[in-house]
Motif scaffolding. Structure first.
Motif, short mmCIF file in Angstrom:
data_model
loop_
_atom_site.label_atom_id
_atom_site.label_comp_id
_atom_site.label_asym_id
_atom_site.label_seq_id
_atom_site.Cartn_x
_atom_site.Cartn_y
_atom_site.Cartn_z
N ASP A 1 0.83 -1.20 0.00
CA ASP A 1 0.00 0.00 0.00
C ASP A 1 0.87 1.25 0.00
OD1 ASP A 1 -2.86 -1.15 0.47
OD2 ASP A 1 -1.56 -2.19 1.89
N LEU A 2 2.03 1.16 0.65
CA LEU A 2 2.96 2.28 0.70
C LEU A 2 4.39 1.75 0.70
CD1 LEU A 2 3.55 5.35 1.06
CD2 LEU A 2 3.46 4.95 3.54
N LEU A 3 5.21 2.33 -0.14
CA LEU A 3 6.64 2.01 -0.17
C LEU A 3 7.40 3.23 0.35
CD1 LEU A 3 8.89 0.02 -1.06
CD2 LEU A 3 8.89 1.21 -3.28
N TRP A 4 8.15 3.05 1.43
CA TRP A 4 8.97 4.12 2.01
C TRP A 4 10.42 3.82 1.66
CZ3 TRP A 4 7.52 8.02 5.83
CH2 TRP A 4 8.61 8.77 6.27
N LEU A 5 11.12 4.81 1.12
CA LEU A 5 12.52 4.65 0.75
C LEU A 5 13.36 5.73 1.40
CD1 LEU A 5 10.63 4.51 -2.14
CD2 LEU A 5 12.69 3.28 -2.84
N SER A 6 14.44 5.31 2.08
CA SER A 6 15.38 6.24 2.70
C SER A 6 16.78 5.97 2.16
CB SER A 6 15.37 6.09 4.22
OG SER A 6 14.11 6.41 4.76
N PRO A 7 17.02 6.24 0.86
CA PRO A 7 18.34 5.96 0.28
C PRO A 7 19.43 6.83 0.90
CG PRO A 7 17.00 7.23 -1.25
CD PRO A 7 16.11 6.84 -0.11
N ARG A 8 20.65 6.39 0.78
CA ARG A 8 21.79 7.08 1.38
C ARG A 8 21.84 8.54 0.92
NH1 ARG A 8 27.08 3.58 0.32
NH2 ARG A 8 27.99 5.40 1.39
N ALA B 1 13.85 2.73 -10.41
CA ALA B 1 13.62 1.41 -11.00
C ALA B 1 13.01 0.45 -9.98
CB ALA B 1 14.93 0.84 -11.55
N VAL B 2 13.44 0.57 -8.72
CA VAL B 2 12.88 -0.28 -7.66
C VAL B 2 11.41 0.07 -7.43
CG1 VAL B 2 12.95 -0.71 -5.17
CG2 VAL B 2 15.05 -0.83 -6.52
N ILE B 3 11.07 1.36 -7.43
CA ILE B 3 9.68 1.76 -7.27
C ILE B 3 8.83 1.16 -8.39
CG2 ILE B 3 8.07 3.71 -7.30
CD1 ILE B 3 10.27 5.40 -6.02
N ASP B 4 9.33 1.24 -9.61
CA ASP B 4 8.58 0.68 -10.75
C ASP B 4 8.44 -0.83 -10.62
OD1 ASP B 4 8.32 3.18 -11.86
OD2 ASP B 4 10.02 2.96 -13.24
N ALA B 5 9.50 -1.50 -10.13
CA ALA B 5 9.47 -2.96 -10.03
C ALA B 5 8.50 -3.43 -8.94
CB ALA B 5 10.87 -3.50 -9.73
N ILE B 6 8.47 -2.73 -7.82
CA ILE B 6 7.58 -3.11 -6.71
C ILE B 6 6.14 -2.66 -6.98
CG2 ILE B 6 7.11 -2.75 -4.24
CD1 ILE B 6 10.06 -2.69 -3.73
N ASP B 7 5.99 -1.54 -7.66
CA ASP B 7 4.68 -1.02 -8.07
C ASP B 7 3.74 -0.83 -6.88
OD1 ASP B 7 2.74 -0.10 -9.82
OD2 ASP B 7 1.92 -2.10 -10.18
N PRO B 8 4.12 0.04 -5.93
CA PRO B 8 3.26 0.30 -4.77
C PRO B 8 2.07 1.16 -5.16
CG PRO B 8 5.09 1.82 -4.75
CD PRO B 8 5.32 0.90 -5.92
N GLU B 9 1.06 1.18 -4.30
CA GLU B 9 -0.05 2.11 -4.52
C GLU B 9 0.45 3.54 -4.36
OE1 GLU B 9 -4.52 3.13 -2.79
OE2 GLU B 9 -3.57 1.21 -2.31
N HIS B 10 1.28 3.78 -3.33
CA HIS B 10 1.90 5.09 -3.13
C HIS B 10 3.33 4.90 -2.64
CE1 HIS B 10 -1.39 7.76 -3.99
NE2 HIS B 10 -2.20 7.09 -3.19
N TYR B 11 4.13 5.96 -2.74
CA TYR B 11 5.51 5.88 -2.25
C TYR B 11 5.92 7.20 -1.61
CZ TYR B 11 7.14 8.65 -6.27
OH TYR B 11 7.33 9.65 -7.18
N ILE B 12 6.97 7.11 -0.78
CA ILE B 12 7.62 8.26 -0.16
C ILE B 12 9.13 8.03 -0.28
CG2 ILE B 12 8.07 9.54 1.98
CD1 ILE B 12 5.30 8.61 2.97
N CYS C 1 -1.80 10.20 3.13
CA CYS C 1 -1.72 9.10 2.17
C CYS C 1 -3.03 8.32 2.16
CB CYS C 1 -0.55 8.18 2.50
SG CYS C 1 -0.35 6.81 1.35
N SER C 2 -3.66 8.21 1.01
CA SER C 2 -4.96 7.53 0.92
C SER C 2 -4.86 6.03 1.16
CB SER C 2 -5.60 7.79 -0.44
OG SER C 2 -4.79 7.26 -1.49
N SER C 3 -3.67 5.45 1.00
CA SER C 3 -3.53 4.01 1.20
C SER C 3 -3.23 3.65 2.66
CB SER C 3 -2.44 3.45 0.29
OG SER C 3 -1.19 4.04 0.56
N THR C 4 -3.04 4.65 3.52
CA THR C 4 -2.89 4.41 4.95
C THR C 4 -3.90 5.28 5.70
OG1 THR C 4 -1.12 6.08 5.05
CG2 THR C 4 -0.45 3.77 4.82
#
Length: 232
Positions: free
Chosen positions: A61-68, A103-114, A204-207
């Motif tokens: 429902d939500l993908l959270w990413l905290s890259p370096r 590319a990871v966001i596209d591969a996982i295909d979440p409803e929403h992301y941060i 976020c509408s998915s949470t």
């Protein structure tokens, strides 16, 4: 009805995970280092930049990413001048492109992301800007968040009792952010306060049903203005 699933990439020991653990969501932390002893909830040790492996995860429902953040931080640029590096920080440290963030966001295909990073990260697209002062925290910092859904800025000008990069007592910063004081200095510095997570997920509408943090329930967002402040 099942609870929303949040996947927390580049989770570290669990700064975001601690906030998620207090909300009505399922969450899974993913990091290349083994934080299974500290992450609050399910944890998977894996390279979050490995697109083929990440594609095997369920679409959350939500993908959270905290890259370096080292490629973008003010401290890295200061060190480049101080130590006369023969590379720029973006050449020395991995950028979003190097980490396959999109590319990871596209591969996982979440409803929403941060996507979360420092205020000086120029690879974030139209980010929401938050700082600790707007949430009643004694931290003079600012973090930016690219979101797939609209979120208003919450920044307040001024100075806090704790200013990152200018000397502070470690346990006081850990307490202000709500993370264990025994974490490393770098882990405490990079941790996201619980209030930031609650604020973002509120929009976020998915949470659904995540309330605003207490401080912001009592104050109109019109009081806040974006400032250039805080250290990486």
């Amino acid at each position: 009805m099942s609870r929303p699933l949040v996947i927390d990439l580049y989770s570290g020991p669990g700064g975001v995970g601690l906030a998620l653990d207090g909300l009505d969501v399922e969450h899974v932390g993913v990091d290349i280092q083994d934080y299974s002893d500290t992450y609050p909830g399910e944890f998977v040790q894996a390279d979050a930049s490995y697109v083929a492996f990440m594609a095997c995860f369920p679409s959350p429902d939500l993908l959270w990413l905290s890259p370096r953040c080292q490629a973008y931080s003010r401290l890295s640029y200061a060190n480049a001048g101080r130590y006369d590096w023969d590379q720029t920080p973006k050449e020395r440290y991995p950028t979003f492109a190097d980490l396959n963030v999109r590319a990871v966001i596209d591969a996982i295909d979440p409803e929403h992301y941060i996507i979360e990073n420092v205020a000086t990260c120029d690879d974030l697209r139209e980010p929401c800007r938050l700082n600790g002062l707007a949430f009643g925290l004694p931290i003079n910092n600012q973090r930016h968040f690219e979101t797939s859904f609209p979120v208003p800025d919450a920044c307040e000008p001024g100075s806090g009792e704790i200013t990152l990069g200018k000397g502070y007592i470690r346990h006081e910063l850990a307490a202000a952010k709500g993370v264990p004081a025994e974490w490393s200095e770098a882990e405490i510095n990079s941790a996201i306060p619980r209030e930031f997570v609650e604020y973002l997920l509120h929009y976020c509408s998915s949470t659904p049903d995540v309330p605003l943090p207490d401080e912001l329930r009592q104050r109109p967002l019109a009081e806040f203005s974006v400032q250039d402040g805080g250290q990486a």
